[in-house]
Scaffold this active site. Structure first.
Site, mmCIF file in Angstrom:
data_model
loop_
_atom_site.group_PDB
_atom_site.id
_atom_site.type_symbol
_atom_site.label_atom_id
_atom_site.label_comp_id
_atom_site.label_asym_id
_atom_site.label_seq_id
_atom_site.Cartn_x
_atom_site.Cartn_y
_atom_site.Cartn_z
ATOM 1 N N ARG A 209 0.832 -1.218 0.000
ATOM 2 C CA ARG A 209 0.000 0.000 0.000
ATOM 3 C C ARG A 209 0.860 1.259 0.000
ATOM 4 N NH1 ARG A 209 -2.659 -3.885 -0.844
ATOM 5 N NH2 ARG A 209 -4.575 -4.501 0.216
ATOM 6 N N SER A 277 -11.081 -0.858 2.937
ATOM 7 C CA SER A 277 -10.332 -1.167 4.165
ATOM 8 C C SER A 277 -9.924 0.153 4.814
ATOM 9 C CB SER A 277 -9.065 -1.953 3.835
ATOM 10 O OG SER A 277 -9.382 -3.053 3.034
ATOM 11 N N GLU A 374 -5.296 3.025 6.170
ATOM 12 C CA GLU A 374 -4.956 2.924 4.752
ATOM 13 C C GLU A 374 -5.590 4.126 4.041
ATOM 14 O OE1 GLU A 374 -5.584 -1.009 2.971
ATOM 15 O OE2 GLU A 374 -6.453 -0.008 1.229
HETATM 16 P P1 NAP Z 1 -9.479 -11.916 4.003
HETATM 17 O O1 NAP Z 1 -9.476 -12.931 2.899
HETATM 18 O O2 NAP Z 1 -10.434 -12.050 5.127
HETATM 19 O O3 NAP Z 1 -8.008 -11.828 4.593
HETATM 20 C C1 NAP Z 1 -7.712 -10.921 5.626
HETATM 21 C C2 NAP Z 1 -6.330 -10.359 5.362
HETATM 22 O O4 NAP Z 1 -5.393 -11.402 5.370
HETATM 23 C C3 NAP Z 1 -6.273 -9.687 4.017
HETATM 24 O O5 NAP Z 1 -6.239 -8.309 4.244
HETATM 25 C C4 NAP Z 1 -5.047 -10.233 3.344
HETATM 26 O O6 NAP Z 1 -3.981 -9.303 3.173
HETATM 27 C C5 NAP Z 1 -4.511 -11.302 4.273
HETATM 28 N N1 NAP Z 1 -4.486 -12.589 3.547
HETATM 29 C C6 NAP Z 1 -5.499 -13.459 3.378
HETATM 30 N N2 NAP Z 1 -5.065 -14.549 2.707
HETATM 31 C C7 NAP Z 1 -3.754 -14.348 2.451
HETATM 32 C C8 NAP Z 1 -2.772 -15.104 1.777
HETATM 33 N N3 NAP Z 1 -3.044 -16.309 1.258
HETATM 34 N N4 NAP Z 1 -1.522 -14.580 1.670
HETATM 35 C C9 NAP Z 1 -1.226 -13.383 2.188
HETATM 36 N N5 NAP Z 1 -2.134 -12.593 2.829
HETATM 37 C C10 NAP Z 1 -3.378 -13.097 2.974
HETATM 38 O O7 NAP Z 1 -9.631 -10.451 3.380
HETATM 39 P P2 NAP Z 1 -10.878 -9.747 2.677
HETATM 40 O O8 NAP Z 1 -11.303 -8.617 3.491
HETATM 41 O O9 NAP Z 1 -11.898 -10.768 2.244
HETATM 42 O O10 NAP Z 1 -10.161 -9.164 1.405
HETATM 43 C C11 NAP Z 1 -9.767 -10.004 0.342
HETATM 44 C C12 NAP Z 1 -8.776 -9.256 -0.506
HETATM 45 O O11 NAP Z 1 -9.342 -8.044 -1.017
HETATM 46 C C13 NAP Z 1 -7.546 -8.828 0.285
HETATM 47 O O12 NAP Z 1 -6.426 -8.995 -0.529
HETATM 48 C C14 NAP Z 1 -7.789 -7.388 0.581
HETATM 49 O O13 NAP Z 1 -6.604 -6.641 0.707
HETATM 50 C C15 NAP Z 1 -8.551 -6.961 -0.645
HETATM 51 N N6 NAP Z 1 -9.314 -5.769 -0.369
HETATM 52 C C16 NAP Z 1 -8.796 -4.611 -0.762
HETATM 53 C C17 NAP Z 1 -9.460 -3.441 -0.501
HETATM 54 C C18 NAP Z 1 -8.860 -2.151 -0.913
HETATM 55 O O14 NAP Z 1 -9.401 -1.125 -0.545
HETATM 56 N N7 NAP Z 1 -7.762 -2.148 -1.626
HETATM 57 C C19 NAP Z 1 -10.669 -3.453 0.190
HETATM 58 C C20 NAP Z 1 -11.156 -4.654 0.609
HETATM 59 C C21 NAP Z 1 -10.452 -5.831 0.324
HETATM 60 P P3 NAP Z 1 -3.873 -8.276 1.951
HETATM 61 O O15 NAP Z 1 -4.829 -7.190 2.275
HETATM 62 O O16 NAP Z 1 -2.442 -7.841 2.036
HETATM 63 O O17 NAP Z 1 -4.210 -9.000 0.701
#
Ligand code: NAP
Length: 389
Positions: A209, A277, A374
């Site tokens: 980020r 997020s 963020e």
């Molecule tokens: P999630 O699957 O519940 O996972 C929670 C956190 O754990 C995520 O933030 C993710 O980090 C990390 N994670 C999960 N699996 C992973 C793996 N195999 N390897 C490394 N890190 C892992 O998260 P969620 O809320 O449903 O979101 C899913 C994805 O969408 C995530 O990548 C999240 O960042 C992304 N997202 C992005 C935004 C944005 O505003 N950019 C908003 C919502 C969700 P990371 O965040 O580093 O991937």
């Protein structure tokens, strides 16, 4: 006054002294430079929290246009890609930049730059695609349109709100893919000097980020165009829950799945004001992970990083601090993902801020871990650091 309520996805009723919608580079060239401070540059307004009305000028990036150059893939293609980006820049400047529409306007595919080399290949995997995009193009529209042309790579970023010009600033990422992985170069107009500057991906110093465009000394740079390097070869990234153990026949199927996952878990800013997020995932040392595991068992979500630290899931920490589904006045945390702060109707900026502070204090007191937003915070005079607010 310039109403910002439709330019921030939190849907907060805030305003700026002045607003300017920038639809072509000439709009920037015509400004009196250096531009009078304070000013802020906005894309989709999907990653910002205005904590009060802003006393300066808001520039809104709506530079449109997409041009694609097909090139033979080479072991070392940096030189070829740089010249293709320059060619695309020259060829698209008059047509694509003025295509100010919600839909992504593609220019005709540019001819293969080195036809003789191209003749020796006969499959899509032998080519790559240099895609130069106006900073105001909506990222998700771009992904959808590229997939119609079978150009893939960005599918895991589907449905992330915001524009292409804003995406590299915080190196947006989702489901194991970051935009920085595909960036060839970035063109930016300097609102102090009027110069156009081109940054290679390496010069952007992409991290979690993060890019240099978040630093105060780069604040005067308005990202006009982003050039991506993509391919028609689908490489599935499916190490995240919800994507594992599944067969994806193509990038379009991956996009559909990512959209379904996001729709299941995250509020759509069209209907519920939010900025995705709110906090970044904290990076901690092994002893912090061990302490959490002693308390919660081995199911603590944590991911090892290259530097020896571990990434924790901020949403999980917020949940375990009993902050999921909270409601404070007109704001709350989303029941299916505590990392998202939502506007429940008529939220005021100070309510969002108060809830963010509360969550961060609860996580700190329960786990000793600092959460850092963020989302970027903007006050009366411009951006404010979390620890100075
Ligand atoms: P999630 O699957 O519940 O996972 C929670 C956190 O754990 C995520 O933030 C993710 O980090 C990390 N994670 C999960 N699996 C992973 C793996 N195999 N390897 C490394 N890190 C892992 O998260 P969620 O809320 O449903 O979101 C899913 C994805 O969408 C995530 O990548 C999240 O960042 C992304 N997202 C992005 C935004 C944005 O505003 N950019 C908003 C919502 C969700 P990371 O965040 O580093 O991937």
């Amino acid at each position: 006054m310039f109403d910002l309520s439709s330019y921030n996805t939190f849907n907060l009723a805030v305003s700026a002294r002045e607003g300017l919608v920038v639809s072509e580079v000439a709009d920037l060239e015509n400004l009196p430079l250096p531009l009078e401070e304070p000013y802020i540059i906005l894309g989709g307004g999907s990653d910002v929290l205005f904590t009060e009305d802003f006393v300066g000028t808001v520039l809104i990036n709506r530079i449109m246009g997409v041009s694609i150059t097909k090139l033979p893939r080479r072991a070392d293609s940096a030189g070829a890609l740089a010249s293709a980006a320059a060619a695309a820049s020259a060829s698209s400047a008059s047509s694509s930049d003025t295509a100010a529409s919600a839909a992504v306007a593609f220019s005709a595919e540019a001819p293969v730059a080195d036809a003789s080399a191209a003749d020796s290949y006969d499959s899509d995997s032998a080519f790559e695609y240099v895609v130069r995009v106006g900073g105001g193009v909506v990222l998700d529209d771009l992904i959808a349109q590229l997939l119609k042309e079978d150009i893939c790579g960005l599918e895991n970023l589907s449905l992330i709100p915001g524009t292409v010009g804003a995406a590299p600033i915080q190196n947006i990422g989702a489901y194991g893919v970051e935009i920085g992985d595909f960036i060839e170069s970035i063109e930016a107009f300097d609102l102090r000097t009027g110069e156009t500057k081109v940054f290679t991906a390496a010069q952007c110093h992409f991290g979690y980020r993060y890019s240099i465009f978040k630093e105060p000394e780069y604040r005067s740079l308005f990202i006009t165009h982003v050039t991506l390097r993509l391919s028609k070869t689908f490489v599935p990234h499916q190490n995240y829950a919800g994507l594992q153990s599944m067969e994806f026949k193509d990038a379009f199927a991956m996009r559909e799945r990512v959209i379904a996952l996001r729709n299941e878990k995250l509020p759509n800013p069209k209907y519920v004001g939010n900025a995705g997020s709110f906090f970044k995932n904290p990076y901690v040392n092994a002893d912090v992970v061990a302490a959490l595991q002693a308390q919660f068992g081995t199911k603590v979500p944590c991911y090892p990083c290259e530097d020896g630290r571990f990434k924790l899931a901020a949403g999980w920490l917020i949940d375990k601090a009993n902050c999921r589904g909270l409601k404070h006045g007109q704001v709350g945390t989303w029941g299916k993902q505590a990392l998202v702060i939502v506007n429940l109707g008529n939220a005021k900026p100070h309510e969002v801020l108060a809830l963010a502070r509360y969550i961060s204090a609860e996580v700190k007191s329960k786990f000793g871990i600092d959460l850092v937003p963020e989302v970027r915070l903007y006050g009366k005079h411009g951006e404010i650091a979390w620890d100075q607010i």
